[in-house]
Motif scaffolding. Structure first.
Motif, PDB file in Angstrom:
ATOM      1  N   THR A 174      13.727  44.944 -12.513  1.00 26.30           N
ATOM      2  CA  THR A 174      13.204  45.548 -13.814  1.00 26.30           C
ATOM      3  C   THR A 174      13.087  44.714 -14.778  1.00 26.30           C
ATOM      4  O   THR A 174      13.556  43.459 -14.748  1.00 26.30           O
TER       5      THR A 174
ATOM      6  N   GLY B 224      10.778  46.848 -20.320  1.00 24.88           N
ATOM      7  CA  GLY B 224       9.486  47.512 -20.644  1.00 24.88           C
ATOM      8  C   GLY B 224       8.305  46.882 -20.518  1.00 24.88           C
ATOM      9  O   GLY B 224       8.294  45.749 -19.862  1.00 24.88           O
TER      10      GLY B 224
ATOM     11  N   SER C 285      11.195  50.198 -12.418  1.00 21.17           N
ATOM     12  CA  SER C 285      11.789  50.704 -13.837  1.00 21.17           C
ATOM     13  C   SER C 285      12.955  51.438 -13.129  1.00 21.17           C
ATOM     14  O   SER C 285      13.617  51.356 -12.165  1.00 21.17           O
TER      15      SER C 285
ATOM     16  N   TYR D 166      14.689  55.418 -11.808  1.00 21.79           N
ATOM     17  CA  TYR D 166      13.347  56.054 -11.271  1.00 21.79           C
ATOM     18  C   TYR D 166      13.999  57.298 -10.256  1.00 21.79           C
ATOM     19  O   TYR D 166      15.108  57.022  -9.534  1.00 21.79           O
TER      20      TYR D 166
ATOM     21  N   HIS E  60      16.343  53.937 -20.621  1.00 21.68           N
ATOM     22  CA  HIS E  60      15.337  53.913 -19.725  1.00 21.68           C
ATOM     23  C   HIS E  60      14.750  52.379 -19.864  1.00 21.68           C
ATOM     24  O   HIS E  60      14.539  51.767 -20.897  1.00 21.68           O
ATOM     25  N   GLN E  61      14.231  51.908 -18.757  1.00 17.00           N
ATOM     26  CA  GLN E  61      13.456  50.674 -18.721  1.00 17.00           C
ATOM     27  C   GLN E  61      11.971  50.883 -17.848  1.00 17.00           C
ATOM     28  O   GLN E  61      12.153  50.923 -16.761  1.00 17.00           O
ATOM     29  N   LYS E  62      11.168  51.154 -18.770  1.00 16.46           N
ATOM     30  CA  LYS E  62       9.820  51.745 -18.124  1.00 16.46           C
ATOM     31  C   LYS E  62       9.066  50.563 -17.374  1.00 16.46           C
ATOM     32  O   LYS E  62       9.130  49.289 -17.983  1.00 16.46           O
ATOM     33  N   HIS E  63       8.214  51.058 -16.828  1.00 16.98           N
ATOM     34  CA  HIS E  63       7.275  50.130 -16.115  1.00 16.98           C
ATOM     35  C   HIS E  63       5.795  50.930 -15.939  1.00 16.98           C
ATOM     36  O   HIS E  63       5.697  51.543 -15.302  1.00 16.98           O
TER      37      HIS E  63
ATOM     38  N   SER F  72       6.922  54.262 -10.398  1.00 16.93           N
ATOM     39  CA  SER F  72       7.937  53.774 -11.604  1.00 16.93           C
ATOM     40  C   SER F  72       7.720  54.812 -12.653  1.00 16.93           C
ATOM     41  O   SER F  72       6.802  55.746 -12.690  1.00 16.93           O
TER      42      SER F  72
ATOM     43  N   GLY G 122       6.809  55.710 -15.994  1.00 20.34           N
ATOM     44  CA  GLY G 122       5.814  55.083 -17.136  1.00 20.34           C
ATOM     45  C   GLY G 122       4.665  55.894 -16.997  1.00 20.34           C
ATOM     46  O   GLY G 122       4.425  56.619 -15.938  1.00 20.34           O
TER      47      GLY G 122
ATOM     48  N   SER H 217       7.009  59.942 -12.837  1.00 19.57           N
ATOM     49  CA  SER H 217       6.380  59.189 -13.931  1.00 19.57           C
ATOM     50  C   SER H 217       6.123  59.971 -15.059  1.00 19.57           C
ATOM     51  O   SER H 217       6.333  60.994 -15.337  1.00 19.57           O
TER      52      SER H 217
END
Length: 454
Positions: A134, A137, A160, A163, A179-182, A203, A205, A269
């Motif tokens: 991860t 972002g 991400s 998830y 959150h850690q988005k992708h 992921s 995002g 997502s």
């Protein structure tokens, strides 16, 4: 016969002087490595063809080179900074171990593959992310320059945290779980065109999204697909992020409780196609969204145009604002509403597909605003097992969350043609509205004109 020894004229010298630098750069180049692609991505005026095959990013970005890049403030994997290039990457797949994202630990909102140059044509690029690494972002691919075209690209996006829950626990603040988005493809450059591109989101995002007042954006034959999960399955967990916060959500359910509620389906997502801010002149033709949170969430007040588009199994399908046009499009309400209309001067022509499920869905559509025209059709002689209400004079639930309650909102001068058997409910703040409906109409008759189909 011409004299080959005749001196050049001043005009001939001038032509060569002006155009010789361009002629030197305008080459057709064959390459077969990521090092060469990186090199020519920074040049201008070339046609570059890359040998088809699998290229592993980890073979190019070693641990030592990543550390050097970080010290230099370079957090991109590859940057197309040149102008007026053609990149033929047909059959090229770049495989990205998401652990590289972890090693970079780039600042939030950094893209990994970035187009900064102008008027480039990129065709056939495949980006496949693997692993569970991860980053704070950002998106896999960003088009920031102007006048660029991306054709037949395919991305499989992973990487991400967490998830598996969609936006149940927040989406960037305030959050129950950070959150850690992708995300997939971000567009911030005007006059961008995408043709025949495919995103497979694995992921948390967005798929395709547009920011920074970009204008004149065109999508054609583009596709994005996510994964759905039942809230009942989430509630069965006995460990993990959701269990650790006792399944507390960031929005209330219909009983006013902040807790994951059984009976619903969630996308893992965010939205398939999304706009932010004052985006102008965005066109979608023959585009499809499957199993994403939102299909086309286009809440700009500067108008969007959709034609022959499709949504399949989304939490909510079409969400539009002022001056939007939805023409000859279709979608289902299998897991959530087909339409949220919150603007004015909107024209909608939607076919309601018969795909249904046993999950809780509270409405086919909510409509608010002024001077809107909405036509809902059925497909041939299809019959619907679930009769979902079309809510006139109602607004979407908080944050669009299916578990949350709907409120009422002013609706005026609406023309609704309901050629389905779905019922219509008219809210108290509805007036001067004309409704032609096959389905039953009830609620605030007031100063509204109600006609039934024969």
């Amino acid at each position: 016969m011409k004299d080959s020894n005749k001196p050049w004229s001043i005009f001939q010298f001038l032509i060569v002087f002006l155009f010789f630098p361009f002629l030197l750069e305008a080459q057709e180049i064959e390459i077969s490595s990521l090092q060469e692609l990186t090199h020519y991505a920074g040049k201008s005026g070339n046609t570059v063809r890359m040998e088809p095959g699998l290229y592993k990013l980890g073979d190019y970005l070693t641990t030592d080179s990543i550390q050097k890049r970080k010290k230099a403030g370079n957090f991109q994997f590859l940057t197309f900074s040149g102008d007026n290039n053609v990149f033929d990457l047909s059959g090229v797949t770049i495989e990205i171990d998401t652990e590289i994202r972890t090693m970079y630990n780039a600042p939030i909102h950094n893209s990994e593959f970035l187009v900064l140059g102008n008027s480039n044509f990129i065709e056939g690029l495949n980006l496949v992310y693997k692993g569970e690494g991860t980053s704070p972002g950002g998106s896999a691919f960003t088009i920031a320059g102007e006048g660029n075209t991306l054709k037949e690209a395919m991305l499989v996006v992973k990487g991400s945290f967490p998830y598996g829950y969609g936006d149940l626990f927040g989406k960037g603040g305030p959050d129950v779980i950070s959150h850690q988005k992708h995300s997939g493809i971000l567009i911030t450059g005007s006059n961008t065109k995408l043709f025949d591109c495919k995103l497979y989101m694995r992921s948390f995002g967005h798929g395709y999204y547009i920011q920074k007042d970009a204008k004149n954006i065109h999508f054609e034959n583009c596709y994005v697909e996510g994964v759905m999960r039942a809230t009942d399955d989430i509630l069965e967990e006995t460990s993990g992020p959701a269990y650790d916060v006792k399944f507390r959500t960031w929005t209330p359910n219909r009983e006013g409780e902040y807790v994951v509620t059984p009976g619903y389906m969630k996308s893992l997502s965010e939205d398939g196609f999304r706009t932010y801010g004052g985006i102008k002149n965005v066109t979608f033709k023959n585009c499809t969204v499957k199993n994403m949170r939102g299909g086309f969430e286009l809440r700009t007040d500067n108008g969007v145009y959709l034609e022959n588009c499709t949504t399949i199994g989304t939490e909510r399908a079409y969400w539009v604002g002022d001056d939007a046009v939805i023409k000859n499009c279709k979608g289902d309400a299998k897991y959530g509403p087909l339409l949220f209309l919150e603007g004015s001067n909107v024209s909608v022509d939607l076919t309601v597909m018969p795909s249904e499920s046993d999950k809780k869905v509270h409405a086919l559509a909510t409509i608010q605003g002024k001077n809107n025209k909405v036509r809902l059709r059925k497909k041939d002689d299809e019959k619907y097992e679930k009769l979902l209400p079309i809510l006139i004079g109602y607004k979407h639930p908080e944050h669009g969350e299916a578990m949350s309650p709907y409120g009422e909102a002013l609706t005026e001068n609406l023309e609704l043609i309901n050629a389905t058997s779905m019922p219509v409910i008219i809210g108290a703040q509805t007036k001067e509205t004309s409704i032609h409906s096959i389905g039953k109409v009830e609620g605030n008759m007031g100063k509204n004109k109600i006609l039934n189909f024969n």
